[in-house]
Structure formats: C-alpha cells, structure tokens
Scaffold this active site. Structure first.
Site, PDB file in Angstrom:
ATOM      1  CG  ASP A 217      -1.939   1.108   1.185  1.00  0.00           C
ATOM      2  OD1 ASP A 217      -1.939   1.861   0.195  1.00  0.00           O
ATOM      3  OD2 ASP A 217      -2.731   1.228   2.135  1.00  0.00           O
ATOM      4  CB  SER A 218       2.185   3.339  -2.740  1.00  0.00           C
ATOM      5  OG  SER A 218       1.003   3.554  -3.489  1.00  0.00           O
TER       6      SER A 218
END
EC number: 3.4.23.-
Length: 414
Positions: A217-218
């Site tokens: 999850d950036s």
C-alpha cells in the site's frame, strides 16, 4: 439461410435464425410470434404480402442474412399497451378511450393485465372511464416525454417561467443530473470494468522462516505488522514499547510499539525493515517508508513488484487472505492505511518524549519559545498535529527544517 427479426416498438432483435429456404411463411410467422391482425412485417423496406402464407421463404424473396422489420398496425394503440401512448393533442377522455379500444382489439393483452371483471368493463365504456380512467390518467401524468425524464406537468411549469430563480435552480439541478446519467451510461458501455471490484496488491515473503502474505500500500505512511504476526514470527521481544500509543482513523486501535529493524526475505533477497506493531486483523502492510527506502517499483502492467533488482508477482485474488479482504473494509483498515498516530495521555506522551528523544533530539533553547513563531501553512501544522504531536512541537520542528513537513515528521519521530 440466416434471418434476423427486429421490432420497431421495442428495438428488440431476434435471431439470426438458421432456417431452410423451403420453410413456409406461416411456419416463420409462428416461430417469431407474428400477429397479422395487429402487426405489419417489412422486407427490404417493402411490406411483405401476408395473404398467401403457404409460399416458401425463397418464393417470398427472402435470402441469406436478410432482416425482417415488424411494425404495429396502429402505432398509437400499440404504444399504449406498453405504457407509452401517443398522447400529443389527446384529451383525457380520448386517451382513456384509446386504451379501451386497444384492449378490445387485443384480448390477450387484457388477460395478461389480470384485473377482475376487466372484460366486462372493456365492453362498458362508461364503467371503464369511471373505474380505470383515474388510474390511467395518473400513469399518464407520471410518464415523461421531455429530456429531463420528469413528469410533464412539472416540465411545463418550469418551461412556462424559466427566468424564475426557483425554476432556474431546478432546471440547473436537472441539467446536472442529466449529464451525470449520460456519463453513467457511457461508463457502463465503454468502461464496465470500473464498476467491478479491484483486487488489492499482495506479495509473498518470509519473516524468520514464516511465510507471510503482505499487503502493498503506497498510500500508507508506515509499514505495519499485526500483534499476532509478531508473536508467530517470534519478534515480540523486539518491540520497543516506548513507541506505544493509539492509531486514530475512523476508529481507534492500540499500537504496542515499534520493531526498529528485522529482516524480511523476498525470493532470495534479505531486506532490513522496521515495523509499527498494531493490533489489527491485517497481518502485514508494506507502507511508503519501506517502499521508498528500497526504491520499490509497482509495475501494474506486468503485475509485479520490483524491489532490490528482484521481481515478485502480485497474488491473484484467489490467494489473497479472506480475513484481510474483510479487514480492508473495517475502521481498523483506515487506521492502518493512514497511520495517523496519536499518543494517549498515559503512555504515548512518555513514548515520544522519553529517553529516546532526549538522546537523539537536540534540546530546544528556552529562548525559542519567546521568539516570534515563523508563519507556516496551517495545513502543514495540522499534518504534524494529526500524527499525535502538540501544535508547539509541530511548529518547532517546521522551524528547524525550514518548513519541510516530511523532514519535520522524521525529526519528531526520532
């Protein structure tokens, strides 16, 4: 031969039917449910002669890949059967009588309506107008023949005085809604994939020899590990509880502390990684801090994560943990993704301002508090305050880093 049939009143298309050229017209009419008493059939823009139905399709002039068009004999009465009568220039009495006439000509349609004593009412004009007239007129008023799809009575009222401020607001609202509906129709036709659920990005890795499926999850600031995973991988003893606190998003979750460094294995590569240990159903989340540190690249075209010259494929939906999919829809997921750390009054304050800060952060001179505070964007200050620090600490950190929010946050977390 292949024959296709289309209906003018409904735009329905039947076929193509694979038929023999020796098939008779009467058999074709039975196949397509053609009703000669109420319908007309066209072939090559010419009305097909239905008087002699014993001739073959070949004799009637039909060829391979031809199309037949079926139209109603009485468009007004036919459309009335489908709830869309030609009501232009029709009075209420004419509209009701038109519907009654259609039912007289189409007894099968009257039977499908399922109303008791309908046959008797159809034959009694006065009773039909008295009993069914109000219902038909109500439906007529609700139906719309205007671009906004609203009742005609409302449309006429709006158009009679379009300069009225109230009418202008309503017209503007209807125009906007019409544009939204057009966009929806366009999206459903040309980009239907946008209405389906997208699988989240997961990869396989190992921690202390234990296989783990990690969520990439950036959009999350920090890399997260659940308390259960910390116990399973034997990392509980490495948790620095001075960094305990509260993760606050839609709800709240308890932060046990921080694991400053441990190794994760992706394929044959070992990478150092630090974790915030959070009480959450999601086992592990690779956040932006770890992705930036190792210069990771999310390649959606090839569906892989490149990190330290290693490519690891993202997991298909069938291999994504079901409990993690549920966790992504719960308030705890928002806490993990935002990683908005807020210290509680008992342990959080001591965690962030304890010995670790005394060693790593230089002491702020007392005269600083008496000086004029430089003006920073309120949004930048709020970002740091949302992480759990006081407004004073946020301003001091921004002052030391020249207003750089990222550097200020790193300084405060040291």
């Amino acid at each position: 031969m292949n024959i296709t049939v289309t209906y003018e009143h409904s735009d329905d298309v039947l076929g193509p039917f694979e038929l023999s050229e020796d098939m008779s017209l009467i058999d074709l009419f039975a196949l397509i449910d053609f009703k000669e008493e109420s319908q007309i059939i066209f072939h090559n823009m010419k009305q097909l002669d239905t008087k002699n139905t014993n001739i073959t399709l070949k004799e009637a002039g039909l060829q391979n890949h031809d199309m037949l068009l079926i139209k109603p004999k009485n468009p007004a009465s036919s459309q009335a059967a489908f709830g869309q009568p030609q009501e232009i220039d029709l009075t209420d009495e004419q509209y009701i009588e038109q519907f009654r006439t259609f039912l007289l000509e189409n007894p099968s349609m009257a039977q499908e309506m399922g109303l008791p004593n309908l046959e008797h009412m159809i034959n009694n004009k006065t009773q039909f107008h008295q009993l069914l007239g109000p219902v038909l007129l109500s439906r007529r008023g609700e139906r719309s023949n205007n671009p906004f799809g609203i009742p005609n009575s409302e449309y006429s009222r709006l158009m009679s005085n379009p300069d009225d401020p109230v009418n202008q607001a309503r017209i503007s609202e209807l125009t906007n809604q019409h544009e939204i509906d057009e966009q929806l129709r366009y999206a459903m036709e040309y980009t239907p994939e946008s209405f389906t659920q997208v699988s989240m990005l997961y990869i396989k890795l190992e921690i202390n020899g234990h296989p783990v499926k990690a969520f990439v999850d950036s959009g999350a600031q920090q890399t997260i590990m659940s308390t259960k995973l910390a116990e399973r991988t034997g990392l509980t003893s490495l948790i620095d509880k001075r960094f305990s606190g509260i993760a606050q998003g839609v709800g709240t979750g308890k932060i046990l502390g921080r694991i400053h460094t441990t190794q994760i294995k992706i394929h044959d590569v070992f990478l150092p990684c630090s974790f915030t240990v959070l009480d959450t159903p999601m086992e592990m989340l690779l956040g932006l801090d770890m992705l930036r540190r190792h210069q990771a690249s999310i390649d959606l075209k090839n569906n892989v994560l490149r990190i330290s010259d290693v490519e690891t494929p993202f997991l298909p939906e069938s291999e994504i943990p079901k409990d993690s999919l549920h966790a992504l829809t719960t308030p705890a997921a928002d806490e993990v993704r935002k990683a908005a750390l807020k210290r509680d009054s008992s342990s959080g304050k001591n965690a962030m301002t304890g010995d670790a800060n005394k060693v790593k952060q230089p002491k702020i001179p007392s005269s600083t508090t008496n000086q004029t505070v430089p003006s920073f964007a309120e949004s930048d200050i709020k970002k740091l305050v949302d992480l759990g620090f006081s407004r004073k600490e946020a301003i001091n950190a921004l002052n030391k880093t020249g207003g750089n929010v990222d550097y200020a946050a790193s300084l405060l977390f040291q």
